[in-house]
Design an enzyme around this catalytic site. Sequence first.
Site: not given
Length: 346
Positions: A210, A207, A124
């Site tokens: 969202k 994956k 991240k």
Amino acid sequence: MTDAQPNPNAKFKRRIFSGIQPSGNLTLGNYLGALRRFVEKQDEGIETIYCLVDLHAITVWQDPDALRHQTREAAAGFIAAGIDPERSILFNQSQVGGHAELAWLMNCVARMGWMNRMTQWKDKAGKNAEKASLGLFAYPSLMAADILLYHATEVPVGEDQKQHVELTRDIAAKFNHDYKVDFFPQPDSVIEGAATRVMSLRDGTKKMSKSDPSDASRINLTDSPDAIAKKIRKAVTDPEPLPETLEGLEGRAEARNLVNIYAALAGKTPAEVLGEYGGEGFGKFKPALADLAVSVMEPINAEMNRLMQDPAEIDRILGRGAEQADAIARPILEKTYEIMGMVRSR
């Protein structure tokens, strides 16, 4: 466990804790990988605590109005998927102050080296680590506090979160060792099912997320039946027919993903799906998958829409859940303070 390896959690009440960030649309991946299992756990005689982790969400900047909407929408998704507030505790994290309090205490137990090894921090923050928030770096310690605050013994997670549960075990073990107590359990990861890791409809090696820029990569719980069918029809595949055995899916990430999704939605094994559709092309399989997905997801979508018409009721449910959660958490937090030597005189 064998006699040589006694269960370290035997003295603790069986309790499940898990959470999802309210940072955007819940997806089919959240449903198959988490929500459906959460619902099933309600019938297994184990206390279940489910949390919308809004404190985790703000490790990156969130628009306040959007965060409020997303938190309520996520709560609606949990309830529409089958989480019963009468049988499970459902709340948003920021309403129980013990999460933030215990996180600080666990920050003082966790080691910097442990945090530096967290793969999600590396993923991240990437090359912009110097600009990332301290919260993003430290949030695995908050996640550990989320679990330990309730003496949870089982944590349903996806494969990508297993490392954080292992960190929680390390923190619990160090706390118990440092203070010469047997106070925190060693929570176990619970990873089950054919589609615990649902992949993107555009790239079977990634994956379903969202946060993916492409809405076509995922099926949202808020998608209409037409949108669901369209996304499945346009899902990336290869030109070969489906194989008749699982070995034939090797190297075919997109095909494997669609087979796994079908299996999970239908309550079958991937091998059973291939027994039915092996040798068939995607021209036949995709419409069948679309029909199946719509039949499962349309009632959830309709119930979410109904719930979102009454945000005050959602807030009431979350508030009541927070009171129930705090009743469990507060004594555990107070005992932690006592063990660590804090004066508690009020």
